[in-house]
Design a protein around this motif. Structure first.
Motif, short mmCIF file in Angstrom:
data_model
loop_
_atom_site.label_atom_id
_atom_site.label_comp_id
_atom_site.label_asym_id
_atom_site.label_seq_id
_atom_site.Cartn_x
_atom_site.Cartn_y
_atom_site.Cartn_z
N SER A 60 -17.02 27.81 -8.68
CA SER A 60 -17.15 26.59 -9.48
C SER A 60 -17.31 25.30 -8.57
N ASP A 65 -19.75 22.66 -10.42
CA ASP A 65 -19.61 22.72 -11.99
C ASP A 65 -18.60 21.73 -12.57
N THR A 67 -18.08 20.66 -15.34
CA THR A 67 -17.67 21.14 -16.65
C THR A 67 -15.99 21.52 -16.57
N ARG A 69 -12.59 20.57 -15.07
CA ARG A 69 -11.95 19.42 -14.85
C ARG A 69 -11.43 19.10 -13.60
N ARG A 149 -11.54 22.94 -19.31
CA ARG A 149 -12.99 22.23 -19.28
C ARG A 149 -12.84 20.93 -19.44
N LEU A 151 -15.31 18.39 -21.23
CA LEU A 151 -16.27 18.24 -22.07
C LEU A 151 -16.33 17.05 -22.82
N PRO A 152 -17.28 16.23 -22.87
CA PRO A 152 -18.39 16.42 -22.02
C PRO A 152 -18.16 16.25 -20.49
N PRO A 153 -18.98 16.91 -19.63
CA PRO A 153 -18.65 16.67 -18.15
C PRO A 153 -19.17 15.20 -17.86
#
Length: 647
Positions: A60, A65, A67, A69, A149, A151-153
């Motif tokens: 990640s 990535d 998305t 945290r 996660r 979200l939204p990133p």
């Protein structure tokens, strides 16, 4: 789906750690053959599951990535690939996962290499390791989940702490954690032995290589951290008595005492209770370091977190480790009574006792100075800082006494020594050390003192006495075996000699260094330590995730240019400024320039230094660790031994 796979692997590892603990501890108690057979596979499978989780988090980071945290808070697309990789453990959640991975590695290694030990004893060790893993994996899942996660990133990620964007940080934390976590093995061996009610020479022989391995990794980790602090933080020092520095140093002090105590328990059957306590406290101090780093109760450039819940959880783990260990110790106190016969006032046992007491008292002094501001704040609501003046005044006298005994101990016989024989053995080492120290003092008298002569004499005393003892062993060995001494003997020589080298570096660099904090504009110069530093130019620079200025210094000695240095002042994307020092490495000293922020139009602040013998500090640390490697390679730790360790 990498984050979800990592989360699943971590949940699976939690279940496997619980199975490992139950199979290793409840299996021998209930005599369940099928249950006991699950302990080793559970340890290995747990290691695989944690490795998968760590691999998913690394993936990640490498793919940025956002998305996830934790990735979004510590990485961005502009970061170099190396720092994306090291960013995995650059903050709390990822560093905890690295801790868990290394803990699983140690547990898997114990499961693999403990087949020659008595079965029930080995299973108990594996079970205790499983309990420790269970506590830390639960900590990660419920309070520090790295796979949550976002979200939204966010449109772009944050940045890894700039002072952590350094190649050495790819090695320093893993080595430090290998040492920290490695003491869990000594702790597990002690707990398993106390459950079984037998702690004898065989137990010490089994425990010693694991303790040596943890100690040498911690030695390398502390050495690497000191070197990183020297060149990265811009102040040119090698130790600041920072709370988190102290948190790694305290288990090292107790671990050093534990190694020597295990020697006595193995050879003489003595100090069993003392050895058990040292094993408990070495790991407990590692947990205390985790609490200091992750609770936010103390301020440090190395600290990760400010979440009180995490601090409370680690404090609970610490209470269980200390409380459970001491309860077992009290239960088995009678069986831990000293055996192996008595020993005289002049004996190697006495020397080791004195050294161990000094190490533990030194550790207590560091612990007091580290935690006193915390207690003061809780009791008064005020703020207090305990800095180098306290630590130097309390710690240095204890270490001076210890180093005197380090030179004495190897030359003293077990049980009862002879004063006249000891005098004959150490007369020449003492004379050589004193004469060389006086010569050093005379050569450097313009910047030296009697403190310098005494410090150099102490360092040389350690080194020369270590070599003298090695020479005596070689001379007394049979003609065909004079260069085939045990690896443990060679390891002791390297470790003690390395300690002397480190002391020499500490003394000389502390007393003879020259430095100047100044501001300069291009064309100006300054004189420091016999060198003229000419600030020739400043240039704008741009990196993948930073911008800044680079200074160009020409360094002259007696009119001849001897070095060109290019320090940098950087500002990273998140707005945090850092200083990148530039160092010219000479055979006996370093020429050092660190560049600060602009202090006016075309002017910058600089720290100019000349530091003699400073690299001896880290070279000494490497020699000590190499001594640990040699001792660890001694063949007797790979032979099958019977008896002891509990039923």
């Amino acid at each position: 789906m990498a984050p979800e796979l990592g989360e699943f692997a971590l949940v699976l590892a939690l279940a496997l750690a619980a199975l490992q603990a139950i199979a290793g501890l409840a299996g021998p108690w209930r005599g369940g053959e099928k249950l006991m057979a699950l302990a080793r596979p559970a340890a290995w499978t747990q290691l695989l599951a944690v490795a998968v989780a760590f691999g998913c988090l690394t993936y990640s980071f490498v793919t940025t990535d956002l998305t996830v945290r934790y990735v979004a808070e510590n990485a961005n697309a502009a970061m170099p690939l190396l720092y994306k990789f090291t960013g995995v453990w650059g903050a709390h959640a990822g560093s905890l996962l690295l801790w868990i991975l290394i803990l699983a590695f140690w547990g898997g290694a114990v499961a693999l290499f403990s087949r020659r030990l008595p079965r029930v004893f080995a299973l108990r060790v594996i079970g205790v390791m499983g309990l420790v893993s269970l506590g830390f994996i639960a900590f990660s899942l419920f309070l520090s989940d790295p796979f949550i996660r976002a979200l939204p990133p966010p449109p772009s990620g944050a940045d890894l702490n700039p002072i952590l964007q350094d190649p050495l940080l790819a090695l320093h934390p893993p080595m430090l954690y290998m040492g920290y976590v490695g003491f869990s093995v000594a702790f597990a061996f002690a707990i398993a032995a106390m459950i079984g009610g037998r702690m004898d020479a065989a137990w010490a022989r089994w425990t010693r290589p694991w303790t040596l391995a943890a100690w040498l990794f911690l030695t390398l980790g502390i050495t690497a951290g000191s070197f990183w602090s020297y060149y990265e933080l811009g102040w040119g020092g090698w130790w600041f008595w920072d709370p988190v520095e102290n948190a790694s140093f305290m288990p090292w002090l107790v671990g050093t005492a534990l190694i020597h105590s295990l020697v006595v328990t193995e050879k003489r059957g003595a100090f069993k209770g003392w050895t058990a306590l040292l094993a408990i406290f070495a790991f407990s101090l590692s947990l205390l370091g985790t609490f200091l780093v992750r609770s936010g109760v103390l301020v440090s450039v190395h600290a990760f977190a400010i979440d009180p819940r995490r601090g409370i959880y680690v404090l609970a783990l610490l209470a269980v480790a200390i409380g459970g260990g001491l309860a077992l110790y009290a239960w088995r106190a009678r069986r831990l009574a000293a055996t192996g016969g008595g020993f005289g006032l002049l004996s190697r046992e006495t020397m080791i006792v004195v050294n161990n007491v000094l190490l533990v008292v030194a550790c207590a002094a560091v612990l007091l100075g580290t935690l006193y501001p915390l207690f003061y704040g809780v009791l008064t609501g005020g703020r207090l800082s305990v800095g180098p003046p306290y630590f130097n005044k309390v710690f240095i006298p204890l270490m001076v006494a210890m180093f005197v005994f380090i030179g004495l101990a190897p030359s003293v016989r077990w049980r009862r020594g002879n004063w006249r024989e000891l005098g004959r053995r150490l007369l020449w080492p003492f004379v050589i050390a004193l004469v060389l120290a006086i010569i050093v003092g005379a050569v450097t008298w313009n910047g030296g003192s009697m403190v310098l002569v005494a410090g150099v004499a102490l360092a040389l005393w350690i080194m020369v006495s270590a070599l003298a003892e090695l020479a005596r062993r070689i001379i007394q060995a049979p003609a065909g075996r004079r260069l085939r001494l045990s690896r443990a003997a060679w390891g002791m020589t390297f470790a003690h000699f390395g300690a002397g080298v480190a002391v020499l570096g500490i003394v000389v660099s502390s007393l003879l260094s020259s430095y100047l904090n100044t501001s300069l504009t291009p064309g100006q110069s300054a004189e420091v330590g016999g060198y003229r530093f000419v600030f020739a130019d400043a240039r704008r620079i741009t990196g993948p995730n930073y911008r800044g200025e680079q200074g160009v210094f020409h360094v002259f000695e007696d009119g001849q240019r001897v070095a060109v240095l290019r320090p940098e002042s950087r500002v990273y994307l998140q707005g945090m400024p850092t200083s990148e020092s530039s160092i010219s490495w000479k055979p006996t000293h370093d020429i050092y320039v660190a560049m600060g922020q602009a202090v006016g139009e075309h002017a910058w602040s600089f720290r100019l230094q000349v530091r003699p013998f400073v690299r001896f500090i880290w070279f000494g640390g490497i020699l000590m660790a190499f001594g640990g490697v040699l001792a660890l390679a001694d063949p007797r730790y790979r032979r099958r031994k019977t008896g002891g360790g509990g039923p």
